[in-house]
Design an enzyme around this catalytic site. Structure first.
Site, short mmCIF file in Angstrom:
data_model
loop_
_atom_site.label_atom_id
_atom_site.label_comp_id
_atom_site.label_asym_id
_atom_site.label_seq_id
_atom_site.Cartn_x
_atom_site.Cartn_y
_atom_site.Cartn_z
N ARG A 96 3.82 13.71 -8.44
CA ARG A 96 3.77 12.88 -9.75
C ARG A 96 2.56 12.75 -10.45
O ARG A 96 1.43 13.13 -9.83
CB ARG A 96 4.20 10.96 -9.23
N GLY A 119 0.76 -1.12 -0.01
CA GLY A 119 0.09 0.09 -0.07
C GLY A 119 0.75 1.21 -0.04
O GLY A 119 2.01 1.12 0.18
N ASP A 167 7.58 4.13 -10.34
CA ASP A 167 8.06 3.93 -9.13
C ASP A 167 9.73 3.85 -9.33
O ASP A 167 10.25 2.90 -9.29
CB ASP A 167 7.75 2.65 -8.10
N LYS A 184 4.20 12.33 -3.38
CA LYS A 184 5.11 11.04 -2.71
C LYS A 184 5.90 11.87 -1.79
O LYS A 184 6.77 12.69 -1.92
CB LYS A 184 6.05 10.48 -4.02
N GLY A 205 2.79 3.77 1.51
CA GLY A 205 3.25 3.96 2.81
C GLY A 205 3.63 5.39 2.72
O GLY A 205 4.31 5.73 4.01
N ARG A 206 4.13 5.89 1.91
CA ARG A 206 4.53 7.34 1.97
C ARG A 206 3.97 8.22 0.92
O ARG A 206 5.02 9.09 0.28
CB ARG A 206 6.06 7.27 1.90
N ASP A 247 4.56 -4.70 -7.40
CA ASP A 247 3.72 -3.56 -6.69
C ASP A 247 4.31 -2.21 -7.54
O ASP A 247 3.99 -1.04 -7.41
CB ASP A 247 3.90 -3.35 -5.16
N ASN A 248 5.59 -2.36 -8.29
CA ASN A 248 5.86 -1.28 -8.97
C ASN A 248 5.51 -1.41 -10.37
O ASN A 248 6.24 -0.84 -11.44
CB ASN A 248 7.58 -1.29 -9.04
N ARG A 287 -1.60 -0.99 -9.86
CA ARG A 287 -0.40 -1.66 -10.09
C ARG A 287 -0.76 -3.00 -10.48
O ARG A 287 -1.90 -3.56 -9.74
CB ARG A 287 0.62 -1.73 -9.03
P1 AMP Z 1 9.28 1.15 -3.12
O1 AMP Z 1 10.51 0.33 -2.68
O2 AMP Z 1 9.58 2.49 -3.20
O3 AMP Z 1 8.52 0.58 -4.19
O4 AMP Z 1 8.58 0.77 -1.68
C1 AMP Z 1 7.71 -0.53 -1.42
C2 AMP Z 1 6.87 -0.09 -0.12
O5 AMP Z 1 7.54 0.48 0.82
C3 AMP Z 1 5.97 0.65 -0.78
O6 AMP Z 1 4.58 0.11 -0.14
C4 AMP Z 1 6.08 1.95 -0.10
O7 AMP Z 1 4.92 2.64 0.15
C5 AMP Z 1 6.68 1.53 1.06
N1 AMP Z 1 7.87 2.53 1.54
C6 AMP Z 1 8.86 2.91 0.97
N2 AMP Z 1 9.60 3.89 1.58
C7 AMP Z 1 8.83 4.45 2.66
C8 AMP Z 1 8.93 5.14 3.85
N3 AMP Z 1 10.07 6.06 4.04
N4 AMP Z 1 7.91 5.24 4.79
C9 AMP Z 1 6.76 4.41 4.50
N5 AMP Z 1 6.73 3.42 3.53
C10 AMP Z 1 7.65 3.42 2.67
MG MG Z 2 6.89 1.12 -5.11
#
Ligand code: AMP
Ligand code: MG
Length: 480
Positions: free
Chosen positions: A170, A84, A256, A107, A86-87, A246-247, A177
């Site tokens: 963005r 989901g 992403d 983001k 997360g940020r 998820d990407n 996804r």
């Molecule tokens: P990513 O590797 O950027 O595709 O992130 C994978 C997952 O980790 C996604 O669900 C992001 O929302 C979550 N995520 C990445 N960085 C953070 C962060 N600093 N705080 C919270 N969730 C994160």
């Molecule tokens: Mg991602």
């Protein structure tokens, strides 16, 4: 602010997302804005302060229904049942000048129920990397999400060092996804899975609405889009680095941006992600991983599709990938049409580039100026390679003679297919270091250059050259 937002995704209901706004950045400052995109989203008439308010999360228009989307995903082959946003939050959608609804996603917008152990923030470095790469890919003609603006603030966050929290706005047609479908499928929410498919078809693939088997058709269409996307990555030498489901965007856009990299010296085994120990997402494995992801999507859609779809979906993926890649590579070589036997010609060329560690982008760009039958030595950075290249140039010359394109038209085609400027890691790094010290001029300069990657831009020659020794093997932090 009177800016009019919609949010169709919010209407799907609370199983799909959590309604919540961004956590605003304190003392926000604009870092960079994409003026052309601002205009095409009809946001160019708003004042600097209004836009800063929106981009920093302080001023979210009443018409927006911001939310964090839920999704799951296969990460490095293992299934994570709940990820989901997360940020980040989907602020809502605006209508562009063609009346199309475009998602705006902020983001780095703070903690959400999906943040797990994370702080919900992004840092300036990661925002700049996504901004530059997504705009670079867009201007090269590779399907991608876009970047509208970066804002930085006073809040400090801990990564390997302490860095400033920043936000990236963005823009994309979709934030759905492969992992969005996996989430509903594997939590046995099949009514919602169907709802998500219907929404995706209605919004992104309306031509499939009247199909006999719309969900099969959706899977095939997404597989084709993915094949097309990865063919572009391979032809331009782009490594994504984290092709987790998820990407993977359902509409086949590059999505992403993390530890991505552009190929410099041609190396098919190139791994841009330092934490990818097994090389799962190495450059030459991207086509196979795209196929793997289409298979994962097919499995997620199984409750709605007919039993024999998997093989057909994989065929859609493979056929699209192969024909698109073949078309792009033969265009890069300057041919007006593709012949099956051209495959051996570019594959043998890639072997030579690999053997002599030759810069992929620079070689194809200089080949774009080559006159058939003439001396080729000036195209080679390494003269020791000339003996090995000679038989290849003989074959190339013969193939060029068979083609109907005039030399002038071929040069034109090749210069609009083989970029002069790509986003080299060290260039991004230089812009990041200056920006972190408060000087954004290098970021703006680099962004300007990347907007016209096929133009000569003779006053920017140094940005087209090989990475200098000091810029090789820079350790780019992957924490974002
Ligand atoms: P990513 O590797 O950027 O595709 O992130 C994978 C997952 O980790 C996604 O669900 C992001 O929302 C979550 N995520 C990445 N960085 C953070 C962060 N600093 N705080 C919270 N969730 C994160
Ligand atoms: Mg991602």
């Amino acid at each position: 602010m009177t800016l009019k937002f919609e949010n169709c995704y919010a209407k799907l209901g609370d199983r799909f997302s959590v309604a919540m706004g961004p956590d605003p950045l304190s003392n926000p400052k604009a870092v960079i804005t994409n003026a052309a995109l601002l205009k095409s989203l009809r946001l160019d008439n708003y004042s600097h302060d209004d836009l800063l308010g929106l981009f920093s999360g302080h001023q979210i228009p009443k018409s927006a229904s911001p939310l964090a989307m839920v999704y799951a995903g296969h990460q490095f082959g293992g299934y994570s049942p709940q990820l989901g946003d997360g940020r980040g939050v989907l602020i809502g959608q605006v209508r562009d000048t063609e009346n199309k609804l475009i998602d705006l996603h902020l983001k780095g917008a703070g903690k959400t129920p999906f943040s797990r152990m994370g702080d919900g923030r992004a840092v300036l470095r990661s925002c700049i990397r996504e901004f530059l790469a997504s705009e670079a890919l867009f201007h090269l003609g590779i399907p991608t999400t876009r970047a509208l603006a970066i804002t930085t603030g006073d809040e400090q966050v801990r990564r390997e060092t302490i860095e400033n929290a920043s936000l990236l706005m963005r823009a994309s047609d979709s934030h759905i996804r492969f992992g969005s479908f996996e989430y509903f499928s594997y939590t046995d929410q099949h009514t919602e899975l169907k709802q998500l498919c219907d929404y995706t078809i209605e919004t992104h693939f309306p031509e499939l609405k009247n199909s006999d088997k719309p969900y099969d058709a959706l899977l095939f269409a997404a597989s084709e889009k993915t094949g097309n996307l990865i063919a572009h990555w391979q032809a331009f030498g782009f490594a994504h680095g984290v092709m987790n489901t998820d990407n993977m965007s359902i509409i086949g856009q590059t999505f992403d941006y993390g530890p991505y990299g552009f190929m410099e010296n041609y190396d098919p085994y190139y791994i841009c992600n330092h934490s990818d120990d097994q090389g799962r997402y190495a450059f030459n494995r991207q086509p196979e991983m795209g196929r793997w992801n289409c298979q994962a999507l097919s499995q997620a859609l199984a409750p709605l599709t007919t039993p024999d779809v998997l093989e057909k979906a994989l065929n859609c993926y493979e056929e699209t990938f192969l024909s698109c890649y073949h078309g792009l590579m033969t265009k890069k070589l300057g041919f007006s049409t593709s012949k099956p036997e051209d495959k051996a010609l570019y594959e043998d060329l890639l072997d030579l580039l690999e053997g002599y560690g030759i810069d992929y982008t620079i070689f194809f760009r200089s080949l774009s100026q080559y006159c058939a039958g003439k001396d080729f030595h000036s195209l080679l950075s390494n003269q020791n390679s000339a003996v090995s290249f000679a038989p290849w140039f003989d074959r190339y010359n013969k193939r060029l003679q068979m083609d109907i394109l005039s030399e002038t038209d071929r040069h034109k085609q090749m210069c609009s297919t083989n970029p002069k400027f790509i986003l080299r890691n060290y260039l991004a790094q230089k812009a990041i270091q200056n920006s972190e010290a408060g000087d954004h001029s290098e970021l703006h300069r680099l962004y300007d250059i990347l907007k016209s990657p096929y133009n000569e831009q003779l006053d920017q020659e140094q940005y087209a050259q090989e990475t200098p020794d000091w810029g090789q093997n820079l350790q780019i932090s992957c924490s974002s």
